[in-house]
Design a protein around this motif. Structure first.
Motif, PDB file in Angstrom:
ATOM      1  N   PHE A 119       0.854  -1.190   0.000  1.00 25.49           N
ATOM      2  CA  PHE A 119       0.000   0.000   0.000  1.00 25.49           C
ATOM      3  C   PHE A 119       0.886   1.235   0.000  1.00 25.49           C
ATOM      4  O   PHE A 119       2.110   1.149   0.188  1.00 25.49           O
ATOM      5  CB  PHE A 119      -0.950   0.003   1.201  1.00 25.49           C
ATOM      6  N   GLU A 120       0.288   2.381  -0.260  1.00 26.53           N
ATOM      7  CA  GLU A 120       1.044   3.625  -0.305  1.00 26.53           C
ATOM      8  C   GLU A 120       0.683   4.514   0.880  1.00 26.53           C
ATOM      9  O   GLU A 120      -0.452   4.491   1.367  1.00 26.53           O
ATOM     10  CB  GLU A 120       0.784   4.371  -1.618  1.00 26.53           C
ATOM     11  N   HIS A 121       1.680   5.289   1.320  1.00 28.95           N
ATOM     12  CA  HIS A 121       1.457   6.226   2.416  1.00 28.95           C
ATOM     13  C   HIS A 121       2.370   7.427   2.209  1.00 28.95           C
ATOM     14  O   HIS A 121       3.428   7.310   1.565  1.00 28.95           O
ATOM     15  CB  HIS A 121       1.751   5.554   3.760  1.00 28.95           C
ATOM     16  N   ASN A 122       1.971   8.581   2.741  1.00 30.20           N
ATOM     17  CA  ASN A 122       2.759   9.788   2.527  1.00 30.20           C
ATOM     18  C   ASN A 122       3.958   9.912   3.458  1.00 30.20           C
ATOM     19  O   ASN A 122       4.786  10.808   3.301  1.00 30.20           O
ATOM     20  CB  ASN A 122       1.869  11.040   2.665  1.00 30.20           C
ATOM     21  N   LYS A 123       4.056   9.006   4.432  1.00 32.10           N
ATOM     22  CA  LYS A 123       5.186   9.018   5.357  1.00 32.10           C
ATOM     23  C   LYS A 123       5.768   7.611   5.495  1.00 32.10           C
ATOM     24  O   LYS A 123       5.078   6.617   5.272  1.00 32.10           O
ATOM     25  CB  LYS A 123       4.746   9.526   6.733  1.00 32.10           C
ATOM     26  N   GLU A 124       7.029   7.566   5.895  1.00 28.74           N
ATOM     27  CA  GLU A 124       7.659   6.274   6.166  1.00 28.74           C
ATOM     28  C   GLU A 124       7.076   5.686   7.443  1.00 28.74           C
ATOM     29  O   GLU A 124       6.853   6.399   8.426  1.00 28.74           O
ATOM     30  CB  GLU A 124       9.171   6.450   6.308  1.00 28.74           C
ATOM     31  N   LEU A 125       6.822   4.387   7.407  1.00 26.02           N
ATOM     32  CA  LEU A 125       6.270   3.698   8.575  1.00 26.02           C
ATOM     33  C   LEU A 125       7.323   2.759   9.159  1.00 26.02           C
ATOM     34  O   LEU A 125       8.033   2.063   8.421  1.00 26.02           O
ATOM     35  CB  LEU A 125       5.021   2.908   8.179  1.00 26.02           C
ATOM     36  N   ALA A 126       7.417   2.736  10.464  1.00 28.89           N
ATOM     37  CA  ALA A 126       8.405   1.892  11.136  1.00 28.89           C
ATOM     38  C   ALA A 126       8.041   0.418  10.990  1.00 28.89           C
ATOM     39  O   ALA A 126       6.862   0.036  11.014  1.00 28.89           O
ATOM     40  CB  ALA A 126       8.483   2.267  12.609  1.00 28.89           C
ATOM     41  N   ALA A 127       9.067  -0.404  10.824  1.00 29.98           N
ATOM     42  CA  ALA A 127       8.856  -1.850  10.715  1.00 29.98           C
ATOM     43  C   ALA A 127       8.182  -2.384  11.971  1.00 29.98           C
ATOM     44  O   ALA A 127       8.409  -1.884  13.080  1.00 29.98           O
ATOM     45  CB  ALA A 127      10.186  -2.549  10.471  1.00 29.98           C
ATOM     46  N   ASN A 128       7.321  -3.380  11.783  1.00 29.17           N
ATOM     47  CA  ASN A 128       6.584  -4.070  12.846  1.00 29.17           C
ATOM     48  C   ASN A 128       5.432  -3.240  13.427  1.00 29.17           C
ATOM     49  O   ASN A 128       4.799  -3.664  14.402  1.00 29.17           O
ATOM     50  CB  ASN A 128       7.526  -4.521  13.972  1.00 29.17           C
ATOM     51  N   THR A 129       5.185  -2.063  12.843  1.00 26.77           N
ATOM     52  CA  THR A 129       4.014  -1.289  13.237  1.00 26.77           C
ATOM     53  C   THR A 129       2.760  -1.941  12.666  1.00 26.77           C
ATOM     54  O   THR A 129       2.734  -2.361  11.512  1.00 26.77           O
ATOM     55  CB  THR A 129       4.107   0.152  12.704  1.00 26.77           C
ATOM     56  N   GLU A 130       1.707  -2.027  13.475  1.00 29.10           N
ATOM     57  CA  GLU A 130       0.436  -2.560  12.975  1.00 29.10           C
ATOM     58  C   GLU A 130      -0.463  -1.403  12.555  1.00 29.10           C
ATOM     59  O   GLU A 130      -0.639  -0.441  13.306  1.00 29.10           O
ATOM     60  CB  GLU A 130      -0.268  -3.402  14.028  1.00 29.10           C
ATOM     61  N   VAL A 131      -0.999  -1.503  11.343  1.00 33.43           N
ATOM     62  CA  VAL A 131      -1.916  -0.483  10.829  1.00 33.43           C
ATOM     63  C   VAL A 131      -3.160  -1.173  10.289  1.00 33.43           C
ATOM     64  O   VAL A 131      -3.140  -2.369   9.989  1.00 33.43           O
ATOM     65  CB  VAL A 131      -1.263   0.371   9.712  1.00 33.43           C
ATOM     66  N   GLN A 132      -4.232  -0.411  10.205  1.00 30.14           N
ATOM     67  CA  GLN A 132      -5.465  -0.919   9.612  1.00 30.14           C
ATOM     68  C   GLN A 132      -5.713  -0.212   8.285  1.00 30.14           C
ATOM     69  O   GLN A 132      -5.595   1.014   8.181  1.00 30.14           O
ATOM     70  CB  GLN A 132      -6.642  -0.693  10.573  1.00 30.14           C
ATOM     71  N   LEU A 133      -6.046  -1.005   7.285  1.00 27.13           N
ATOM     72  CA  LEU A 133      -6.220  -0.480   5.930  1.00 27.13           C
ATOM     73  C   LEU A 133      -7.659  -0.629   5.471  1.00 27.13           C
ATOM     74  O   LEU A 133      -8.351  -1.591   5.831  1.00 27.13           O
ATOM     75  CB  LEU A 133      -5.305  -1.219   4.947  1.00 27.13           C
ATOM     76  N   ALA A 134      -8.062   0.314   4.641  1.00 29.75           N
ATOM     77  CA  ALA A 134      -9.366   0.253   3.985  1.00 29.75           C
ATOM     78  C   ALA A 134      -9.183   0.645   2.531  1.00 29.75           C
ATOM     79  O   ALA A 134      -8.183   1.259   2.152  1.00 29.75           O
ATOM     80  CB  ALA A 134     -10.356   1.197   4.668  1.00 29.75           C
ATOM     81  N   VAL A 135     -10.147   0.277   1.719  1.00 31.73           N
ATOM     82  CA  VAL A 135     -10.115   0.658   0.300  1.00 31.73           C
ATOM     83  C   VAL A 135     -10.419   2.145   0.177  1.00 31.73           C
ATOM     84  O   VAL A 135     -11.386   2.644   0.775  1.00 31.73           O
ATOM     85  CB  VAL A 135     -11.125  -0.178  -0.511  1.00 31.73           C
ATOM     86  N   ASP A 136      -9.597   2.842  -0.603  1.00 25.41           N
ATOM     87  CA  ASP A 136      -9.802   4.270  -0.860  1.00 25.41           C
ATOM     88  C   ASP A 136     -10.710   4.403  -2.096  1.00 25.41           C
ATOM     89  O   ASP A 136     -10.248   4.249  -3.217  1.00 25.41           O
ATOM     90  CB  ASP A 136      -8.453   4.955  -1.105  1.00 25.41           C
TER      91      ASP A 136
END
Length: 319
Positions: free
Chosen positions: A297-314
């Motif tokens: 997925f794409e994001h405007n900032k770098e995300l730290a490894a092992n971080t948990e995020v929740q995704l939805a369809v844009d």
């Protein structure tokens, strides 16, 4: 109209192309995409008349396109074909190469035409340079100018920008395809670059292992790919079960989603663990894990490894 009907061809007993059929209206631009070795270049050579088909037929304006069995010099006079080897004369100048097919009866008109073509490919400053002293990208631009000299009715381009630097490729592509549209020239481009298909082709032909998988307007091919193979020709793609998006109860239903079509959302149905972030300039491409499945997925900032995020369809990222 250019028509290809039930075309089958092989260099040996094994077919390279099998039962290919499609048509191209005058002035339309078609991109042919597919993995390496799928038969893109061979298709262009058949359309130009460099090979004789094993089965099927090719016609233009109702007249057959024939190969070496019927022509002492292969190739149709109303077509031009730009191969990947450029076909330039190394010891002659750029201007002489571009003017190869132009008449010498009116020398002033010939020179004006050569200058016009060199301006299109942004090579006017190299008119007196010998072709052998040019870089690969410069030679490719001269080869483009050469095939345009007599304004063919049908232009066949095999990876026409493969040697050209990105910073120059974009402007050249815009100038070239705008010129071809203005002149009403029918174009078929065999390419690995999805930009050729999405930005400049009216329709896209998808080939896999010598078989036509799909043909449709380029935007439709992109947003509604028939399979993961087709979607992957445009870059990274995720195949996600619809039940994970709470859109269906059928465990077999899946959807193809490009990285930019996913966004971080607090209540998103996809819980993903970040593995790695790749800087892409205006954004980051993030590789994550959804259980054992890799998700991009794409994001405007770098995300730290092992971080948990929740995704939805844009929903805004769909055409």
């Amino acid at each position: 109209m250019l028509q290809i009907k039930n075309l089958t061809f092989g260099y040996s007993d094994i077919p390279v192309l099998r039962n290919i059929s499609f048509s191209v209206k005058k002035g339309r631009h078609i991109a042919v995409i597919g993995e390496s070795g799928c038969g893109k270049s061979t298709l262009l050579k058949l359309i130009y008349g460099l090979h004789d088909a094993n089965e099927g037929e090719i016609s233009y304006k109702g007249k057959p396109v024939t190969g070496p069995k019927f022509n002492l010099v292969p190739g149709m006079p109303y077509m031009k074909y730009l191969a990947q080897d450029f076909d330039l004369m190394p010891y002659t100048t750029v201007a002489e190469n571009v003017g190869t097919f132009l008449s010498n009866i009116y020398p002033e008109e010939k020179q004006n035409r050569i200058l016009e073509l060199l301006q299109i490919v942004e090579m006017e400053g190299f008119a007196n340079t010998k072709a052998q002293n040019l870089s690969g990208g410069q030679q490719q631009r001269i080869a483009l100018a050469k095939v345009l000299a007599l304004e063919p009715e049908v232009l066949l381009l095999d990876e026409p920008f493969s040697h050209i630097d990105n910073f120059r490729k974009n402007a050249l592509r815009r100038n070239l395809f705008a010129y071809l549209k203005q002149k009403g020239i029918t174009v078929i481009v065999a390419t690995h670059d999805s930009t050729d298909a999405l930005s400049f082709a009216d329709e896209t032909v998808v080939i896999r292992q010598g078989v036509l998988v799909d043909i449709a307007p380029s935007k439709e091919i992109y947003y509604n790919p028939k399979d993961k193979y087709t979607a992957s020709l445009f870059g990274e793609v995720n195949e996600i079960k619809l039940e994970l998006l709470t859109l269906t109860q059928n465990a077999d239903d899946t959807v193809f989603i490009y990285p930019h079509q996913l966004k971080i959302a607090p209540e998103g149905p996809l819980k993903v663990v970040v593995k790695q972030s790749f800087f892409k300039g205006s954004r980051y491409l993030v590789k994550g894990a959804l259980g054992r499945q890799v998700i991009f997925f794409e994001h405007n900032k770098e995300l730290a490894a092992n971080t948990e995020v929740q995704l939805a369809v844009d929903r805004d990222a769909f055409g």
